[in-house]
Design an enzyme around this catalytic site. Structure first.
Site, short mmCIF file in Angstrom:
data_model
loop_
_atom_site.label_atom_id
_atom_site.label_comp_id
_atom_site.label_asym_id
_atom_site.label_seq_id
_atom_site.Cartn_x
_atom_site.Cartn_y
_atom_site.Cartn_z
N GLY B 171 1.00 -1.22 -0.14
CA GLY B 171 -0.11 0.00 -0.07
C GLY B 171 0.91 1.31 -0.10
O GLY B 171 0.73 2.16 -0.91
N ASP B 172 1.65 1.34 0.94
CA ASP B 172 2.77 2.39 1.06
C ASP B 172 3.46 2.57 -0.18
O ASP B 172 3.70 3.72 -0.77
CB ASP B 172 3.57 2.33 2.08
CG ASP B 172 3.20 2.53 3.65
OD1 ASP B 172 2.52 3.23 3.41
OD2 ASP B 172 3.61 1.69 4.30
N THR B 173 3.97 1.49 -0.98
CA THR B 173 4.74 1.55 -2.07
C THR B 173 4.13 2.05 -3.26
O THR B 173 4.27 2.93 -3.94
CB THR B 173 5.38 0.10 -2.48
OG1 THR B 173 6.24 -0.21 -1.30
CG2 THR B 173 5.89 0.21 -3.70
#
Lengths: 382, 388
Positions: B171-173
């Site tokens: 998700g962050d990436t």
């Protein structure tokens, strides 16, 4: 004005990696023209199929190729090739994901095309780069995941290597090539100079692992060890993972184990006062926690943990997610229409610009649907 | 073009942890000058977040991985003098990024409207967990939780397994990657119109977009994606798509005609299935195939499969991969010297420009390392004292 208004993208790419990049460019305002093989078109129209078919083509093709135009051409036929070259001469971006050597054989390699259009941003995606012993291997998502070490991060320790169940390599390579294209277009807007942008699927998926690969490079090449129960991330301490309850599942992220034990009235956990044990005794702690969480429902546990600001969430599938107000408010769903009159519900671009969501109701094109229109727009003669 | 494409651009990064800073790293590798704005006490919280207790200097190896090739300017946004300095920096900047929870930047007076007043050409990019409105907007925007809320955990591992997250911060990436796209597209428009932009992303929308193939299929069929009972590769795809154990390891097999496969690996039991059965009898086909592939080592099968151009590959771990010539020739690794002289090996930018790999040996900054040089360069008088 849309962010990429007046940008023209000539897209030779097929399947997912390249087409997902051009989809993003289209959503931000570019005109994307798919150059497709006469008769069959993008292989994704037929070969890469889910078991859901719409209008004779896979749901996946529609999802990836909405908001684009299609120009059918036989690149081995001199007249068609000349027409495509005239298109390229007026384009800002050319994108392809053929295996190395194919564009050279077609006479559409960077050096040749650059002579016609020096300001062109020429972008290509390969499986494994254009050098080395794997360069001619098929650049396919599952295969690149398997080669890259990625399959040793998900699922539990004693389980087989487990691929991520979404085409992550294609999507990341597409994302990276879109970034390279946009950076090059920015430079072109300043200096009128074109560029060559190259991305390989293997490099993209290696980069995705940059945090944990850097760990591996610097810790004497120790392999990741997945926890043997409820693995969330091989490098993160307990309780990180997803747990079954009496009804439903909950996810627990980084949390103080002692506090967690107190909140859940799980006395055994309270003894783990040494923070190092949360990683070193990860499986033991998770086993205790997993047994304890089975005794009540997900809603019950969340009603205790959420008010205490513990990082936790319910685990939803698409059915339960779609009912959530938080999902509906995002307006992620959008209807697109094909020329045949088919309406398809799909997702929109995730980027908001100046407070607006980006939507488009243009569906995926029929093969060659825009030949006449494009020849007129670009004054193609021959 | 001999220089990097984003040369000359200044990015002020108020972001912490992974999502925003990974975007900053990409912009830096493409040539932008990225200045982290960090609180004087502790800085980016990622500095003290380590994996496997690995440290580069005073900051974790993890921080160094994400924040190489950047500068650091320490400032307390609640201190009026510091805030004045930041506003001066904003005048000079092209891009601002942050990933604070909704309301934080408003409170210190650095929301988009205020920043736009200082610099109308600014590209202001922000990441939230769930968007700015809605019932979840103050929930923690943490990767595993977002994976769990967006249905993603029902794509990986097998049918009878628990919902299974991706073992990395997807998700962050993916949100950071998409923010780069938004920022760059906005810079292109600004070059033509002089106009700045507000670019907003959320982990939730990013992860939904990431599942666009699955969701579009779900919207059409109303049926939840179903993982196969064994060797699940991708819930959308029929047999044999997946990873199979062999006598001595594992191999992956992607899309392939089932009868051709039966012939090539000499598996008569497989030949009873037809190509149109690959969804209906997905589990049965995979079971037959799995039993057959267990009988011989990986090399035996891969020789046969690759000779016929069947989409197949050995499953490698990092130790095996990094010994392969195909890995070495990519030169994905680069070495960087931390502030204390420690050598760190990390990955490089995955994008090649004009045939060149993009390397940078500039290490992650120490906290406030560039306060003095930036103040001098911008002609700013007061220098915040990070000791305070």
């Amino acid at each position: 004005m849309k962010l990429l208004e007046d940008i023209i993208v000539i897209d030779f790419s097929q399947f997912l990696s390249g087409p997902s990049a051009s989809l993003r460019l289209a959503d931000m305002g570019a005109q994307v023209i798919k150059i497709e093989k006469k008769g069959t078109g993008d292989i994704c129209r037929q070969l890469y199929v889910s078991d859901v078919v719409m209008d004779g083509e896979s749901s996946i093709f529609h999802a990836i190729n909405r908001n684009k135009q299609s120009y059918a051409a036989d690149l081995k036929c001199a007249v068609d090739k000349e027409r495509v070259l005239q298109l390229i001469a007026k384009a800002d971006v050319l994108l392809h994901n053929f295996r190395p050597g194919v564009m050279q054989r077609l006479g559409l390699d960077y050096e040749t095309v650059k002579a016609i259009n020096p300001g062109l941003v020429y972008a290509e995606i390969s499986g494994y780069g254009s050098e080395g012993p794997w360069k001619d291997l098929p650049g396919q998502d599952l295969l690149v995941q398997s080669a890259s070490g990625l399959t040793w991060l998900s699922n539990n320790d004693e389980r087989e290597p487990t691929p991520m169940g979404v085409a992550i390599v294609d999507i990341l390579a597409g994302t990276h090539v879109a970034q390279g294209i946009l950076a090059a277009l920015y430079q072109k807007a300043i200096s009128d100079e074109g560029s060559l942008v190259q991305v390989s699927m293997l490099e993209s998926i290696l980069y995705f692992q940059f945090e944990v690969l850097t760990c591996f490079y610097n810790d004497g090449h120790q392999l990741p060890v997945r926890s043997s129960i409820n693995n969330g991330n091989p490098y993160v301490a307990a309780p990180y993972g997803i747990y079954k309850t009496a009804e439903g599942y909950i996810a627990l992220a980084m949390t103080n184990i002692v506090v967690l034990g107190q909140l859940l009235s799980c006395n055994t956990l309270i003894n783990y006062t040494d923070k190092a044990s949360w990683f070193n005794n990860r499986d033991e702690i998770k086993t205790i926690l997993a047994e304890h969480l089975l005794t009540q429902t997900a809603d019950y546990w969340l009603s205790i943990l959420q008010p205490a600001d513990i990082w936790c969430a319910k685990v939803l599938d698409y059915d339960t997610l779609a009912k959530e107000h938080a999902y509906q408010l995002l307006n992620m769903e959008m209807d697109v229409k094909t020329t045949n009159g088919l309406t398809i519900k799909t997702t929109r671009c995730p980027i908001r610009v100046d407070g607006q969501i980006l939507t488009s109701e243009i569906g995926a094109p029929l093969l060659g649907e825009h030949n006449d229109q494009i020849e007129k727009q670009f004054d193609i003669v021959c | 073009m001999n220089k990097l494409p984003l040369k000359g651009l200044i990015v002020l990064e108020f972001s912490q942890y992974l999502s925003g800073p990974s975007a900053g790293l990409r912009l830096a590798d493409l040539g932008a000058r990225v200045i982290k704005i960090e609180r004087p006490k502790g800085g980016d919280a990622c500095r003290s977040l380590s994996i496997k207790n690995l440290w580069a200097d005073d900051s974790s190896l993890l921080f160094h991985t994400i924040n190489r090739n950047k500068e650091s300017f320490a400032a307390d946004l609640k201190d009026p003098d510091d805030l004045l300095l930041i506003k001066r920096l904003i005048e000079e900047a092209d891009v601002v990024t942050h990933n604070f929870r909704p309301g934080v930047m408003e409170k210190v007076g650095l929301d988009y409207a205020s920043v736009q007043e200082i610099n109308p050409r600014i590209i202001y990019a922000e990441i939230t967990g769930f968007g700015k409105n809605g019932p979840w907007n103050h929930h923690p925007g943490q990767d595993l939780l977002l994976q769990s809320l967006t249905g993603l955990t029902f794509t990986t591992a097998n049918k009878d397994d628990n919902p299974t997250p991706f073992g990395l911060s997807i998700g962050d990436t993916i949100c950071g990657e998409q923010m780069v796209q938004g920022i760059l597209a906005a810079l292109i428009r600004r070059q033509k119109t002089g106009k700045g932009a507000l670019i907003e992303l959320s982990l939730m929308e990013s992860l939904l977009d990431f599942q666009f193939e699955l969701l579009t299929t779900y919207y059409a069929s109303g049926k939840l994606p179903e993982r196969s009972r064994i060797s699940n590769g991708n819930p959308l795809l029929g047999a044999p798509y997946g990873i199979y154990p062999t006598a001595d390891g594992h191999i992956a097999i992607a899309m392939v005609n089932i009868l051709r496969l039966a012939t090539i690996i000499e598996c008569s039991a497989l030949a009873q299935f037809k190509q149109e059965d690959t969804f209906i009898y997905r589990d049965e086909i995979k079971e037959v195939l799995a039993a057959h592939l267990l009988q011989q080592p990986s090399e035996h099968w891969l020789q046969k499969l690759k000779a016929e151009d069947i989409w197949s590959m050995e499953v490698l771990n990092w130790q095996q991969l990094t010994k392969e010539e195909a890995y070495k020739c990519l030169q994905m690794e680069q070495t960087i010297k931390a502030s204390n002289g420690n050598q760190i090996t990390t990955t490089r930018c995955p994008i090649r420009m004009n045939g060149q790999r993009l390397f940078s040996d500039k290490p992650a900054p120490t906290l406030g390392e560039h306060n003095e040089s930036i103040c001098r360069e911008m002609g700013l008088v007061s220098i915040p004292d990070i000791q305070q």
